[in-house]
Enzyme design. Structure first.
Site, PDB file in Angstrom:
ATOM      1  N   ASP A  93      54.734 -37.119 -18.970  1.00 12.55           N
ATOM      2  CA  ASP A  93      56.642 -36.706 -18.516  1.00 12.55           C
ATOM      3  C   ASP A  93      58.053 -36.275 -20.067  1.00 12.55           C
ATOM      4  O   ASP A  93      58.030 -35.555 -19.487  1.00 12.55           O
ATOM      5  CB  ASP A  93      56.722 -38.248 -18.032  1.00 12.55           C
ATOM      6  CG  ASP A  93      56.357 -37.537 -16.714  1.00 12.55           C
ATOM      7  OD1 ASP A  93      55.143 -37.292 -16.068  1.00 12.55           O
ATOM      8  OD2 ASP A  93      56.837 -39.285 -16.454  1.00 12.55           O
ATOM      9  N   HIS A  94      57.113 -37.303 -21.027  1.00 20.49           N
ATOM     10  CA  HIS A  94      58.211 -37.394 -21.476  1.00 20.49           C
ATOM     11  C   HIS A  94      57.586 -36.145 -22.967  1.00 20.49           C
ATOM     12  O   HIS A  94      59.451 -35.829 -23.671  1.00 20.49           O
ATOM     13  CB  HIS A  94      58.518 -38.594 -22.689  1.00 20.49           C
ATOM     14  CG  HIS A  94      58.577 -39.336 -21.616  1.00 20.49           C
ATOM     15  ND1 HIS A  94      60.395 -39.575 -20.943  1.00 20.49           N
ATOM     16  CD2 HIS A  94      58.201 -40.485 -20.942  1.00 20.49           C
ATOM     17  CE1 HIS A  94      59.970 -40.307 -20.133  1.00 20.49           C
ATOM     18  NE2 HIS A  94      59.205 -41.297 -20.114  1.00 20.49           N
ATOM     19  N   ARG A 118      66.297 -28.837 -22.843  1.00 22.36           N
ATOM     20  CA  ARG A 118      67.007 -27.870 -23.954  1.00 22.36           C
ATOM     21  C   ARG A 118      66.442 -26.391 -22.488  1.00 22.36           C
ATOM     22  O   ARG A 118      67.265 -25.055 -23.052  1.00 22.36           O
ATOM     23  CB  ARG A 118      66.739 -27.320 -25.208  1.00 22.36           C
ATOM     24  CG  ARG A 118      67.598 -27.911 -25.696  1.00 22.36           C
ATOM     25  CD  ARG A 118      68.812 -27.778 -26.071  1.00 22.36           C
ATOM     26  NE  ARG A 118      69.694 -28.520 -27.175  1.00 22.36           N
ATOM     27  CZ  ARG A 118      69.734 -27.607 -28.646  1.00 22.36           C
ATOM     28  NH1 ARG A 118      68.966 -26.925 -29.048  1.00 22.36           N
ATOM     29  NH2 ARG A 118      70.224 -28.834 -29.774  1.00 22.36           N
ATOM     30  N   HIS A 175      54.486 -37.864 -13.322  1.00 20.78           N
ATOM     31  CA  HIS A 175      55.315 -37.937 -12.577  1.00 20.78           C
ATOM     32  C   HIS A 175      56.262 -37.084 -12.105  1.00 20.78           C
ATOM     33  O   HIS A 175      57.430 -36.373 -12.521  1.00 20.78           O
ATOM     34  CB  HIS A 175      56.031 -39.473 -12.663  1.00 20.78           C
ATOM     35  CG  HIS A 175      57.319 -40.011 -11.795  1.00 20.78           C
ATOM     36  ND1 HIS A 175      57.545 -41.354 -11.855  1.00 20.78           N
ATOM     37  CD2 HIS A 175      57.425 -39.413 -10.474  1.00 20.78           C
ATOM     38  CE1 HIS A 175      58.379 -41.945 -11.248  1.00 20.78           C
ATOM     39  NE2 HIS A 175      58.278 -40.996 -10.154  1.00 20.78           N
ATOM     40  N   HIS A 222      62.272 -34.783 -15.705  1.00 21.16           N
ATOM     41  CA  HIS A 222      61.092 -33.998 -16.683  1.00 21.16           C
ATOM     42  C   HIS A 222      59.643 -32.971 -15.924  1.00 21.16           C
ATOM     43  O   HIS A 222      60.199 -31.724 -16.503  1.00 21.16           O
ATOM     44  CB  HIS A 222      60.412 -34.723 -17.582  1.00 21.16           C
ATOM     45  CG  HIS A 222      60.062 -36.561 -16.874  1.00 21.16           C
ATOM     46  ND1 HIS A 222      59.503 -36.134 -15.914  1.00 21.16           N
ATOM     47  CD2 HIS A 222      60.896 -37.674 -16.866  1.00 21.16           C
ATOM     48  CE1 HIS A 222      58.922 -37.459 -14.561  1.00 21.16           C
ATOM     49  NE2 HIS A 222      59.284 -38.132 -16.372  1.00 21.16           N
ATOM     50  N   GLU A 262      51.899 -39.191  -9.954  1.00 22.76           N
ATOM     51  CA  GLU A 262      52.859 -40.098  -9.473  1.00 22.76           C
ATOM     52  C   GLU A 262      53.872 -39.728  -8.507  1.00 22.76           C
ATOM     53  O   GLU A 262      54.279 -38.562  -9.537  1.00 22.76           O
ATOM     54  CB  GLU A 262      53.218 -40.948 -10.958  1.00 22.76           C
ATOM     55  CG  GLU A 262      52.465 -41.585 -11.523  1.00 22.76           C
ATOM     56  CD  GLU A 262      53.135 -42.246 -13.069  1.00 22.76           C
ATOM     57  OE1 GLU A 262      54.371 -42.532 -13.061  1.00 22.76           O
ATOM     58  OE2 GLU A 262      51.941 -43.170 -13.556  1.00 22.76           O
ATOM     59  N   THR A 314      63.527 -45.339 -15.892  1.00 15.31           N
ATOM     60  CA  THR A 314      62.134 -45.154 -15.572  1.00 15.31           C
ATOM     61  C   THR A 314      62.454 -46.145 -14.314  1.00 15.31           C
ATOM     62  O   THR A 314      62.873 -46.643 -13.722  1.00 15.31           O
ATOM     63  CB  THR A 314      61.866 -45.368 -16.600  1.00 15.31           C
ATOM     64  OG1 THR A 314      60.352 -45.233 -16.254  1.00 15.31           O
ATOM     65  CG2 THR A 314      61.932 -47.434 -17.190  1.00 15.31           C
ATOM     66  N   GLU A 371      47.586 -50.107  -9.162  1.00 14.03           N
ATOM     67  CA  GLU A 371      49.018 -50.033 -10.959  1.00 14.03           C
ATOM     68  C   GLU A 371      49.706 -51.203 -10.895  1.00 14.03           C
ATOM     69  O   GLU A 371      50.391 -51.875  -9.952  1.00 14.03           O
ATOM     70  CB  GLU A 371      49.249 -49.041 -10.976  1.00 14.03           C
ATOM     71  CG  GLU A 371      49.645 -48.408 -12.576  1.00 14.03           C
ATOM     72  CD  GLU A 371      49.775 -47.730 -13.346  1.00 14.03           C
ATOM     73  OE1 GLU A 371      48.915 -46.203 -12.667  1.00 14.03           O
ATOM     74  OE2 GLU A 371      50.550 -47.437 -14.102  1.00 14.03           O
ATOM     75  N   HIS A 390      53.508 -49.216 -17.564  1.00  9.23           N
ATOM     76  CA  HIS A 390      55.150 -49.748 -17.658  1.00  9.23           C
ATOM     77  C   HIS A 390      55.244 -50.524 -18.991  1.00  9.23           C
ATOM     78  O   HIS A 390      54.937 -51.499 -19.116  1.00  9.23           O
ATOM     79  CB  HIS A 390      55.165 -49.287 -16.489  1.00  9.23           C
ATOM     80  CG  HIS A 390      56.906 -49.193 -16.684  1.00  9.23           C
ATOM     81  ND1 HIS A 390      57.779 -49.745 -17.493  1.00  9.23           N
ATOM     82  CD2 HIS A 390      56.730 -48.100 -15.680  1.00  9.23           C
ATOM     83  CE1 HIS A 390      58.879 -48.802 -16.948  1.00  9.23           C
ATOM     84  NE2 HIS A 390      58.207 -47.991 -16.290  1.00  9.23           N
ATOM     85  N   GLY A 391      55.904 -49.516 -19.948  1.00  8.73           N
ATOM     86  CA  GLY A 391      56.126 -50.043 -21.061  1.00  8.73           C
ATOM     87  C   GLY A 391      55.601 -50.718 -22.206  1.00  8.73           C
ATOM     88  O   GLY A 391      55.196 -51.426 -23.189  1.00  8.73           O
ATOM     89  N   GLY A 449      52.766 -43.467 -21.448  1.00  7.86           N
ATOM     90  CA  GLY A 449      53.612 -42.506 -22.004  1.00  7.86           C
ATOM     91  C   GLY A 449      54.204 -42.871 -23.286  1.00  7.86           C
ATOM     92  O   GLY A 449      54.334 -42.070 -24.257  1.00  7.86           O
ATOM     93  N   HIS A 450      55.624 -43.230 -23.227  1.00  9.88           N
ATOM     94  CA  HIS A 450      56.707 -42.945 -23.381  1.00  9.88           C
ATOM     95  C   HIS A 450      55.894 -43.371 -25.564  1.00  9.88           C
ATOM     96  O   HIS A 450      56.777 -42.668 -25.922  1.00  9.88           O
ATOM     97  CB  HIS A 450      57.325 -44.699 -22.761  1.00  9.88           C
ATOM     98  CG  HIS A 450      58.952 -43.495 -23.815  1.00  9.88           C
ATOM     99  ND1 HIS A 450      59.656 -44.750 -25.696  1.00  9.88           N
ATOM    100  CD2 HIS A 450      60.218 -43.085 -24.049  1.00  9.88           C
ATOM    101  CE1 HIS A 450      60.688 -44.408 -25.415  1.00  9.88           C
ATOM    102  NE2 HIS A 450      60.692 -43.818 -24.676  1.00  9.88           N
TER     103      HIS A 450
HETATM  104  N1  PXP Z   1      52.834 -45.671 -14.651  1.00 10.66           N
HETATM  105  C1  PXP Z   1      53.484 -45.358 -13.655  1.00 10.66           C
HETATM  106  C2  PXP Z   1      53.071 -45.645 -12.374  1.00 10.66           C
HETATM  107  C3  PXP Z   1      54.905 -45.276 -13.915  1.00 10.66           C
HETATM  108  O1  PXP Z   1      55.646 -45.070 -13.035  1.00 10.66           O
HETATM  109  C4  PXP Z   1      55.228 -45.178 -15.637  1.00 10.66           C
HETATM  110  C5  PXP Z   1      56.377 -44.789 -15.876  1.00 10.66           C
HETATM  111  O2  PXP Z   1      56.534 -43.290 -15.785  1.00 10.66           O
HETATM  112  C6  PXP Z   1      54.102 -45.174 -16.659  1.00 10.66           C
HETATM  113  C7  PXP Z   1      52.858 -46.474 -15.788  1.00 10.66           C
HETATM  114  C8  PXP Z   1      54.024 -44.658 -17.681  1.00 10.66           C
HETATM  115  O3  PXP Z   1      55.288 -45.341 -18.531  1.00 10.66           O
HETATM  116  P1  PXP Z   1      55.238 -45.581 -20.264  1.00 10.66           P
HETATM  117  O4  PXP Z   1      55.996 -43.838 -20.590  1.00 10.66           O
HETATM  118  O5  PXP Z   1      56.403 -47.018 -19.790  1.00 10.66           O
HETATM  119  O6  PXP Z   1      54.290 -46.272 -21.253  1.00 10.66           O
END
Ligand code: PXP
Length: 243
Positions: A13-14, A22, A47, A54, A74, A104, A155, A194-195, A216-217
């Protein structure tokens, strides 16, 4: 389960957040997918948010063509997203709650409150041979409700674990371990995400019966300094060795 086998789904995503800041043609999603896969990603996650902040619709169709591993889309449990998923036919769909103003995905699905809609979308996607997972809090009651929807996968939201430290984090880790044990006993496949970052991923990756982590992030942030391939490889190493 051998922790070497915990799968890594790389969330891109990021990479697209940078493009959308931009509205440039770069960075290129196809290149990102190929680099992540070359570095050992077992799956590519994205997502498609309702506000398209994004990932864009075209990205989802392109990704389906390019991905060699497996695709995890997602999305919120809306009719619009259901129709897109049925057109794209990703291997996996993770149903997430979505609130427009959030930074998020904050918190897991309320499977009890939205039971009917979740059952409906799970059944429609399952009929199309899409593996459905529900993004939920590590809560035993929510796990029971998830199992009843017919979704084969959950998940677990690791956001609380990721945002605390010390004793609080140990307690949250225990909550996640208990959740995995309970869900596995009900026959559910368990993912988490997540995180998660390079310094907190190992205890989660080492939970018995954990199937896949979606991250992801932290990977995209680290890629700024070492490149995407190295960032994915380092995450894999942290998952297996913890060092
Ligand atoms: N899993 C799910 C269901 C999410 O919504 C996200 C964030 O889009 C992630 C995993 C990944 O999270 P992060 O970007 O914090 O690693």
């Amino acid at each position: 389960m051998d922790n070497q086998k915990v799968r890594l789904g790389v969330n891109l995503d990021h990479v697209m957040t940078i493009r959308q800041a931009r509205f440039t043609p770069y960075p290129d999603l196809k290149q990102a997918i190929q680099l992540a896969e070359r570095a050992g990603a077992d799956g590519i996650t994205m997502h498609l948010r309702e506000d398209r902040r994004h990932i864009q619709d075209d990205d989802v169709y392109l990704a389906k063509q390019v991905i060699q591993s497996s695709m995890n889309l997602e999305m919120a449990a809306t009719k619009e997203m259901q129709d897109i998923a049925l057109n794209v036919k990703p291997e996996n769909c993770c149903i997430v709650p979505e609130h427009r103003q959030e930074l998020t995905t904050e918190g897991g699905l309320d499977v009890v409150k939205h039971n009917e809609r979740i059952k409906e979308i799970t059944s429609a996607l399952s009929e199309a041979n899409i593996n459905v997972s529900l993004f939920i809090e590590p809560d035993l009651q929510v796990i029971d409700a998830s199992a009843e929807t017919g979704a084969p996968v959950i998940e677990l939201h690791t956001g609380t674990y990721a945002s605390c430290v010390g004793e609080k984090q140990k307690l949250e880790l225990k909550r996640i371990k208990d959740a995995v044990k309970h869900a596995t006993s009900l026959g559910l496949v368990v993912n988490a995400g997540h995180g998660l970052h390079y310094d907190n991923v190992s205890p989660i990756a080492n939970i018995e019966n954990m199937y896949e982590l979606n991250i992801g992030h932290s990977i995209v942030a680290h890629a700024l300094f070492v490149g995407l391939e190295a960032a994915v490889r380092e995450m894999r190493e942290k998952m297996t060795t913890g060092t």
